[in-house]
Every structure is written in structure tokens, then in C-alpha cells.
Write an enzyme that holds these catalytic residues in place. Structure first.
Site, PDB file in Angstrom:
ATOM      1  N   HIS A  59      13.648  19.245  49.571  1.00  0.00           N
ATOM      2  CA  HIS A  59      12.958  20.873  49.399  1.00  0.00           C
ATOM      3  C   HIS A  59      12.425  20.916  50.587  1.00  0.00           C
ATOM      4  CE1 HIS A  59      14.859  21.237  45.458  1.00  0.00           C
ATOM      5  NE2 HIS A  59      14.287  20.263  45.357  1.00  0.00           N
TER       6      HIS A  59
ATOM      7  N   HIS B  11      18.957  13.326  47.872  1.00  0.00           N
ATOM      8  CA  HIS B  11      20.367  13.578  47.264  1.00  0.00           C
ATOM      9  C   HIS B  11      20.820  14.796  47.790  1.00  0.00           C
ATOM     10  CE1 HIS B  11      21.473  15.120  42.921  1.00  0.00           C
ATOM     11  NE2 HIS B  11      22.312  14.735  43.867  1.00  0.00           N
TER      12      HIS B  11
ATOM     13  N   ARG C 142      17.046  29.173  57.412  1.00  0.00           N
ATOM     14  CA  ARG C 142      16.601  29.843  58.806  1.00  0.00           C
ATOM     15  C   ARG C 142      17.799  28.993  59.906  1.00  0.00           C
ATOM     16  NH1 ARG C 142      12.292  33.308  60.440  1.00  0.00           N
ATOM     17  NH2 ARG C 142      12.271  35.231  59.448  1.00  0.00           N
TER      18      ARG C 142
ATOM     19  N   GLU D 208      20.306   9.443  46.108  1.00  0.00           N
ATOM     20  CA  GLU D 208      20.966   9.482  45.156  1.00  0.00           C
ATOM     21  C   GLU D 208      22.288  10.491  45.264  1.00  0.00           C
ATOM     22  OE1 GLU D 208      17.261  11.084  43.340  1.00  0.00           O
ATOM     23  OE2 GLU D 208      18.773  12.746  42.842  1.00  0.00           O
TER      24      GLU D 208
ATOM     25  N   GLU E 248      16.702   4.388  36.727  1.00  0.00           N
ATOM     26  CA  GLU E 248      15.541   5.797  36.697  1.00  0.00           C
ATOM     27  C   GLU E 248      15.250   6.736  35.098  1.00  0.00           C
ATOM     28  OE1 GLU E 248      15.381   7.455  40.640  1.00  0.00           O
ATOM     29  OE2 GLU E 248      14.378   9.346  39.229  1.00  0.00           O
TER      30      GLU E 248
ATOM     31  N   THR F  14      19.130  21.976  40.015  1.00  0.00           N
ATOM     32  CA  THR F  14      17.748  20.726  39.504  1.00  0.00           C
ATOM     33  C   THR F  14      19.667  19.606  38.931  1.00  0.00           C
ATOM     34  OG1 THR F  14      16.664  19.326  39.871  1.00  0.00           O
ATOM     35  CG2 THR F  14      16.514  20.583  38.255  1.00  0.00           C
ATOM     36  N   THR F  15      19.336  18.662  39.043  1.00  0.00           N
ATOM     37  CA  THR F  15      19.931  17.331  38.012  1.00  0.00           C
ATOM     38  C   THR F  15      19.330  17.433  36.517  1.00  0.00           C
ATOM     39  OG1 THR F  15      19.447  15.492  39.709  1.00  0.00           O
ATOM     40  CG2 THR F  15      20.436  14.774  37.897  1.00  0.00           C
TER      41      THR F  15
ATOM     42  N   ARG G 200      23.474  15.859  47.912  1.00  0.00           N
ATOM     43  CA  ARG G 200      24.360  16.667  47.050  1.00  0.00           C
ATOM     44  C   ARG G 200      26.179  17.242  47.671  1.00  0.00           C
ATOM     45  NH1 ARG G 200      23.658  19.503  42.473  1.00  0.00           N
ATOM     46  NH2 ARG G 200      21.390  18.639  41.977  1.00  0.00           N
TER      47      ARG G 200
ATOM     48  N   HIS H  66      11.721  12.853  37.565  1.00  0.00           N
ATOM     49  CA  HIS H  66      11.618  14.313  37.401  1.00  0.00           C
ATOM     50  C   HIS H  66      11.022  15.033  36.746  1.00  0.00           C
ATOM     51  CE1 HIS H  66      15.065  16.704  38.393  1.00  0.00           C
ATOM     52  NE2 HIS H  66      14.730  17.603  37.120  1.00  0.00           N
TER      53      HIS H  66
ATOM     54  N   ASN I 150      10.627  12.671  47.225  1.00  0.00           N
ATOM     55  CA  ASN I 150      11.579  13.135  47.589  1.00  0.00           C
ATOM     56  C   ASN I 150      11.245  14.087  48.925  1.00  0.00           C
ATOM     57  OD1 ASN I 150      14.153  15.115  46.954  1.00  0.00           O
ATOM     58  ND2 ASN I 150      15.485  13.979  45.314  1.00  0.00           N
TER      59      ASN I 150
ATOM     60  N   ARG J 229      23.391  21.230  49.687  1.00  0.00           N
ATOM     61  CA  ARG J 229      22.753  22.755  49.477  1.00  0.00           C
ATOM     62  C   ARG J 229      21.432  22.611  50.851  1.00  0.00           C
ATOM     63  NH1 ARG J 229      21.185  22.673  43.772  1.00  0.00           N
ATOM     64  NH2 ARG J 229      23.498  22.879  43.049  1.00  0.00           N
ATOM     65  N   HIS J 230      20.702  20.778  50.552  1.00  0.00           N
ATOM     66  CA  HIS J 230      20.020  21.020  50.654  1.00  0.00           C
ATOM     67  C   HIS J 230      19.852  19.599  51.843  1.00  0.00           C
ATOM     68  CE1 HIS J 230      20.296  17.772  47.721  1.00  0.00           C
ATOM     69  NE2 HIS J 230      18.825  19.042  46.718  1.00  0.00           N
TER      70      HIS J 230
ATOM     71  N   HIS K 188       9.655  17.516  43.978  1.00  0.00           N
ATOM     72  CA  HIS K 188       9.349  19.274  43.776  1.00  0.00           C
ATOM     73  C   HIS K 188       7.789  19.389  43.836  1.00  0.00           C
ATOM     74  CE1 HIS K 188       9.041  23.630  41.993  1.00  0.00           C
ATOM     75  NE2 HIS K 188       9.878  23.549  43.396  1.00  0.00           N
TER      76      HIS K 188
HETATM   77  N1  PXP Z   1      15.007  11.872  40.644  1.00  0.00           N
HETATM   78  C1  PXP Z   1      16.659  12.206  40.786  1.00  0.00           C
HETATM   79  C2  PXP Z   1      17.067  11.472  40.287  1.00  0.00           C
HETATM   80  C3  PXP Z   1      15.650  13.492  40.886  1.00  0.00           C
HETATM   81  O1  PXP Z   1      17.617  14.727  40.761  1.00  0.00           O
HETATM   82  C4  PXP Z   1      15.479  13.945  41.115  1.00  0.00           C
HETATM   83  C5  PXP Z   1      15.553  15.300  41.391  1.00  0.00           C
HETATM   84  O2  PXP Z   1      16.475  15.912  43.229  1.00  0.00           O
HETATM   85  C6  PXP Z   1      14.391  13.352  41.021  1.00  0.00           C
HETATM   86  C7  PXP Z   1      13.664  12.235  40.551  1.00  0.00           C
HETATM   87  C8  PXP Z   1      12.323  13.963  42.106  1.00  0.00           C
HETATM   88  O3  PXP Z   1      12.326  15.324  41.075  1.00  0.00           O
HETATM   89  P1  PXP Z   1      11.374  16.239  41.597  1.00  0.00           P
HETATM   90  O4  PXP Z   1      11.772  17.222  42.273  1.00  0.00           O
HETATM   91  O5  PXP Z   1      11.298  17.219  40.047  1.00  0.00           O
HETATM   92  O6  PXP Z   1       9.958  15.502  41.080  1.00  0.00           O
END
Ligand code: PXP
Length: 246
Positions: free
Chosen positions: A9, A42, A17, A69, A151, A99-100, A44, A190, A6, A48-49, A214
Site C-alpha cells: 500500500h 503481492h 500520482r 505473494e 499461511e 484485497t485477497t 498482482r 490478513h 507487506n 495495481r500496486h 494495511h
Molecule cells: N497475507 C496475504 C496472503 C495477503 O493477501 C495479504 C493482503 O495483501 C496480507 C497477508 C496482508 O494483509 P493486511 O494488508 O490486511 O495486513
């Protein structure tokens, strides 16, 4: 089992910036080059990202699985269908959360998901994966509404204190077995990191996609930072030597 990275970030840092770097699309290419089997983002509602333009660019360059996502709003469904990812992972979303924060509460969503959201994605050949907590009722409802995959939300396991970790892992395992028995593909994500991944993989050998963001982006900052500072320090030092010598 496949690692999907993912890259949200990287976009968080870029947006600090808003000058284009670091580019999450370039990050996606590097992740795939070094072993990721696909990329997750994701989009959103508050952007935001990841932003709409990133989605278009990711679609062009990602070679492996592309996972979109999103909250199942009408606007996101339209963008998802335009994008044609391999999988749409449906998540709950609230503006205030960092975060979710948990899985979908399926009881409230059964009607809409079963009659509208999932059939519409299927029409466009997009598989649906539902992000859920390891709760029996939610998992049974995921199968009932016709999703191809779930998931499993691994956040509670990831954040559990040592004395609770094993219990959380067992909850995930039981949920994963039930989901498989109901014919669902089982993914997980997650809060996963270098320390908690191995027990999860051992406990649930039939996991398909593991989504991690993350922890990998955070680790990459430290793993790359030394090289980066060294490179700049060398330029400045060699300039000093050069200037002092003239
Ligand atoms: N899966 C889902 C559904 C999420 O919402 C997230 C966070 O955006 C992740 C996986 C990845 O989580 P992490 O960034 O904590 O690895």
C-alpha cells in the site's frame, strides 16, 4: 515468530500520482531498519500496486526474508523464478476484489499444484507457502501437494464481531496444530492490527511469519503526519518571519 511487513500500500499511494514517491522500496528499507524480519509484496496480474520494476529493486535491497505473494499463473511463476525470493506465497486472485478475499480452494488445485507448481518452485529452491482458510481438508491437501508452509488466513478472525472472535481464534488454533502435526510451517496474515495480534500470538505460539500490511501503513500515516506537517509549517513560518522582518 517474525514480523514481515507487506509494503503493497506504499505502492498504492505512489501510483496515485505516479511520480515515484512514496517509494515502496525505501519503505522496505525503513521497515527492516526498525525490526521487520522481512518484506512481503503481492505482484498482482493487474499491477495495481507493486510493479515489475519494484520487484527487481526489492530483491536488491531486502536483507531479511523476501516473500513473493502471487497467483500461480505461468507468467507469475516465471517472474518469481527470475526473482528468487525465499518464499512464494500462493494466493487466489480475482480482478474485481479489493484485497485477497479468502484462502485457496485446495481441492480444485491439488493436481496442478502437486505436479507442476510446487515441484517447479522446489527445483529453483523457492519454498512454497499456501494461503488457506482454517479448514481441515484444505490443510491436509497443502501437505499432500508438498508445500513447505501454509499461511493461515486470519481475515475472518480479524473481521469477526466480538461474540464470534473467540470461535474464529479457536478455528485458527486447531488448524495451526493440525498443520504443524502434518509437518508444515505455519505462518499467518490478513487483517492483523495492534488490537487483534496479541490473542493470536498467545493462542498459536508456533507461528513462524506474521505478515501485516494495511494496518501498519495506515497507522504510519497518522504517526508520521504530525511530524511532517510540523516540519512544513516551520519552513513556511520561518519564511514569514524572515519576509516580515525585511
Ligand atoms: N497475507 C496475504 C496472503 C495477503 O493477501 C495479504 C493482503 O495483501 C496480507 C497477508 C496482508 O494483509 P493486511 O494488508 O490486511 O495486513
Amino acid at each position: 515468530m517474525h514480523l514481515l511487513v507487506n509494503i503493497d500500500h506504499v505502492a498504492t499511494l505512489r501510483n496515485a500520482r505516479d511520480e515515484g514517491v512514496p517509494d515502496p522500496v525505501e519503505a522496505a528499507q525503513i521497515c527492516e531498519q526498525y525490526g521487520a524480519k522481512g518484506i512481503v509484496f503481492h505482484l498482482r496480474e493487474d499491477r495495481r500496486h507493486i510493479r515489475d520494476d519494484d520487484v527487481k529493486r526489492l530483491k536488491k535491497v531486502v536483507q531479511g526474508k523476501l516473500v513473493f505473494e502471487m497467483a500461480a499463473t505461468d507468467q507469475m511463476m516465471d517472474i518469481c523464478i527470475d526473482t528468487q525470493p525465499h518464499i512464494a506465497t500462493l494466493v487466489p486472485e480475482s480482478r474485481e476484489e479489493l484485497t485477497t478475499e479468502g484462502g485457496l480452494k485446495m481441492k480444485k488445485l491439488t493436481e496442478r499444484f502437486g505436479t507442476h507448481v510446487i515441484p517447479r518452485l522446489k527445483t529453483y529452491d523457492i519454498k512454497s507457502s499456501l494461503f488457506v482458510d482454517p479448514v481441515e481438508e484444505d490443510i491436509r491437501l497443502c501437505a499432500e501437494v508438498g508445500a513447505e508452509a501454509i499461511e493461515l488466513h486470519t481475515g475472518m478472525y480479524a473481521n469477526a464481531e466480538d461474540d464470534r472472535k473467540q470461535d474464529e481464534l479457536m478455528r485458527l488454533k486447531e488448524a495451526a496444530v493440525l498443520a504443524r502435526d502434518l509437518g508444515l510451517i505455519v505462518n499467518a496474515g490478513h487483517g492483523l492490527n495492534f488490537f487483534n495480534i496479541t490473542p493470536l500470538l498467545k493462542a498459536i505460539p508456533h507461528l513462524e511469519d506474521i505478515s501485516i500490511g494495511h494496518a501498519l501503513i495506515s497507522d504510519a500515516v497518522f504517526n508520521g503526519l504530525g511530524n511532517t506537517v510540523q516540519r512544513m509549517a516551520k519552513i513556511i513560518e520561518s519564511h514569514n518571519t524572515h519576509t516580515n522582518g525585511t
